[in-house]
Design a protein around this motif. Structure first.
Motif, PDB file in Angstrom:
ATOM      1  N   GLY A  61     -27.556 -33.874   9.253  1.00 26.93           N
ATOM      2  CA  GLY A  61     -27.866 -34.209   7.997  1.00 26.93           C
ATOM      3  C   GLY A  61     -28.733 -32.981   7.061  1.00 26.93           C
TER       4      GLY A  61
ATOM      5  N   PHE B 269     -31.228 -34.477  -4.610  1.00 26.25           N
ATOM      6  CA  PHE B 269     -31.886 -34.861  -3.363  1.00 26.25           C
ATOM      7  C   PHE B 269     -32.438 -36.175  -3.155  1.00 26.25           C
ATOM      8  N   PRO B 270     -33.300 -36.483  -4.184  1.00 29.06           N
ATOM      9  CA  PRO B 270     -33.762 -37.765  -3.848  1.00 29.06           C
ATOM     10  C   PRO B 270     -32.805 -39.082  -3.818  1.00 29.06           C
TER      11      PRO B 270
ATOM     12  N   ARG C 286     -31.544 -38.954  -0.428  1.00 28.73           N
ATOM     13  CA  ARG C 286     -32.466 -39.701   0.800  1.00 28.73           C
ATOM     14  C   ARG C 286     -32.362 -41.066   0.595  1.00 28.73           C
ATOM     15  N   GLU C 287     -32.187 -41.537  -0.607  1.00 28.22           N
ATOM     16  CA  GLU C 287     -32.168 -43.111  -0.695  1.00 28.22           C
ATOM     17  C   GLU C 287     -31.134 -43.688   0.317  1.00 28.22           C
TER      18      GLU C 287
ATOM     19  N   SER D 138     -29.116 -41.659   2.706  1.00 31.36           N
ATOM     20  CA  SER D 138     -29.174 -40.913   4.035  1.00 31.36           C
ATOM     21  C   SER D 138     -30.425 -40.370   4.259  1.00 31.36           C
ATOM     22  N   SER D 139     -31.394 -41.247   5.205  1.00 26.44           N
ATOM     23  CA  SER D 139     -32.636 -40.927   5.646  1.00 26.44           C
ATOM     24  C   SER D 139     -32.856 -39.673   6.197  1.00 26.44           C
ATOM     25  N   GLN D 140     -31.765 -39.258   7.034  1.00 26.42           N
ATOM     26  CA  GLN D 140     -31.602 -38.194   8.025  1.00 26.42           C
ATOM     27  C   GLN D 140     -31.386 -37.113   7.126  1.00 26.42           C
ATOM     28  N   ALA D 141     -31.307 -36.982   6.008  1.00 29.40           N
ATOM     29  CA  ALA D 141     -30.985 -35.644   5.239  1.00 29.40           C
ATOM     30  C   ALA D 141     -32.045 -34.862   4.987  1.00 29.40           C
ATOM     31  N   SER D 142     -31.846 -33.610   5.328  1.00 31.67           N
ATOM     32  CA  SER D 142     -32.912 -32.608   4.804  1.00 31.67           C
ATOM     33  C   SER D 142     -32.462 -31.398   4.302  1.00 31.67           C
TER      34      SER D 142
ATOM     35  N   ASP E 195     -41.027 -34.077   0.366  1.00 32.31           N
ATOM     36  CA  ASP E 195     -40.608 -34.461   1.648  1.00 32.31           C
ATOM     37  C   ASP E 195     -39.014 -33.952   2.020  1.00 32.31           C
ATOM     38  N   ALA E 196     -39.121 -33.509   3.423  1.00 25.69           N
ATOM     39  CA  ALA E 196     -37.724 -33.240   4.090  1.00 25.69           C
ATOM     40  C   ALA E 196     -37.034 -32.019   3.233  1.00 25.69           C
TER      41      ALA E 196
END
Length: 367
Positions: free
Chosen positions: A184, A209-210, A213-214, A216-220, A239-240
């Motif tokens: 991620g 990026f937001p 994240r919607e 793919s919650s694992q994304a950083s 966040d992240a």
């Protein structure tokens, strides 16, 4: 870096002296870099800021001295052309103009409003005047892409121009292993004090990026680069998102990436950061600006998207399809090999051979 590659290519075929500026952190025998002009000076001076920041009487003196025993002077970067008239008469000048700088500022102005918009339009106009003078003054202009070469000829019809593609020392990138991936992780690499990159990563972090994240919650997101300005530092509060400034080596960070992004909204030339990321066999998502001048195909070597929704969708596609990511990265690495140092060396050395037909025994001095 391109300048180092050109200097190395010249050194292989000619007695070469490299004259350069030192900065406070790196003292390597060059001329001390001048202090930056004040905001008022940048506003009122007829000289564009990019040029004014590199103005030095000592540098001009050294150029004149070296020019007395040279067949040619290579100016590596538009800002170095201000020293062309410090050379003795009759010394051919070759300008390696790796961006159409005034076009970059015009695009930047288009992204701003109010006084900032007016300021950048003013700087673009100043730079355009200097750019046209430099293109006329140079005996030969090196462009980094055919698109830039066409643009130079639009600015100054009849200018003698040649294309020399980026020649990068890619061995370490090509040797990068792909088995240390952090699931991620999205990586951005770039100088974090350059307005083009500041705009790019700010847009990506806030607008793209937001959306990732919607889905793919694992994304950083890991932001890697030197001298981050306050605007970039603030992004790491989200966040992240993490910021890693002034790292000694970017290759391990690229090796850890599931995906690399180059979300440039304006720029010119060929983006070496795209080539370097491709060489690590990592999937790359970029914009039309980021892919400009590269012999790449969307969907085969990288993914291209120019709006926030499309860019996020491209990233999510790569993050969610491991086999596609591997295929895209493999194709990217093979294409990146076309931009390695040997190609640049051959093209630069061909130019030197042409110059030596006029004066076969004297050295060449790159600035």
């Amino acid at each position: 870096m391109r300048a180092e590659g050109i200097a190395a290519a010249l050194s292989a075929v000619a007695d070469t002296t490299v004259l350069h500026f030192d900065d406070a952190e790196h003292q390597t025998g060059g001329v001390p870099r001048p202090s930056n002009p004040s905001a008022l000076e940048r506003l009122l001076s007829p000289t564009p800021s990019l040029v004014r920041c590199f103005r030095s009487a000592e540098f001009a003196r050294r150029v004149h001295e070296l020019g007395r025993t040279s067949i040619a002077c290579f100016c590596l970067g538009l800002q170095m052309m201000q020293y062309a008239d410090a050379l003795p008469p009759g010394i051919p000048v070759v300008l390696d103009n790796y961006n159409v700088e005034s076009d970059i500022l015009e695009r930047l102005a288009g992204q701003r409003s109010g006084l900032k918009r007016a300021y950048w339009h003013l700087q673009a106009a100043k730079l355009r005047r200097f750019e046209r003078w430099a293109l006329r003054r140079a005996d030969c202009v090196i462009a980094i892409s055919n698109a830039d070469k066409r643009r130079f000829r639009e600015l100054v019809p009849g200018v003698r121009a040649a294309t020399i593609a980026p020649g990068l020392h890619l061995d370490r990138y090509l040797a990068c292993q792909t088995n240390d991936v952090v699931p991620g992780r999205i990586v951005f690499v770039g100088a974090l004090d350059w307005y083009v990159n500041i705009d790019a990563i700010s847009w990506f972090a806030c607008e793209v990026f937001p959306r990732i994240r919607e889905r793919s919650s694992q994304a950083s997101l890991a932001i890697i680069g030197r001298r981050p300005v306050a605007e970039v530092m603030m992004l790491a509060q989200q966040d992240a998102i993490t910021l890693h400034a002034d790292v000694p080596d970017v290759v391990p960070w690229l090796a850890s990436a599931t995906l690399t992004v180059v979300p440039l909204r304006y720029g010119s030339g060929v983006q070496t950061k795209v080539i370097e990321a491709m060489a690590t066999a990592k999937p790359v998502v970029t914009t039309s600006v980021g892919a400009e001048g590269l012999d790449v195909q969307h969907g085969e070597h990288l993914l291209i998207a120019d709006d926030a929704v499309g860019f996020a969708a491209a990233c999510v596609k790569v993050l969610g399809d491991a086999s596609y990511a591997v295929e895209l990265g493999r194709n990217a690495r093979e294409r990146a090999r076309h931009y390695s140092y040997p190609r640049l060396a051959q093209d630069v050395q061909r130019l030197v051979s042409e110059l030596r037909e006029v004066s076969p025994c004297l050295p060449v001095n790159p600035l």
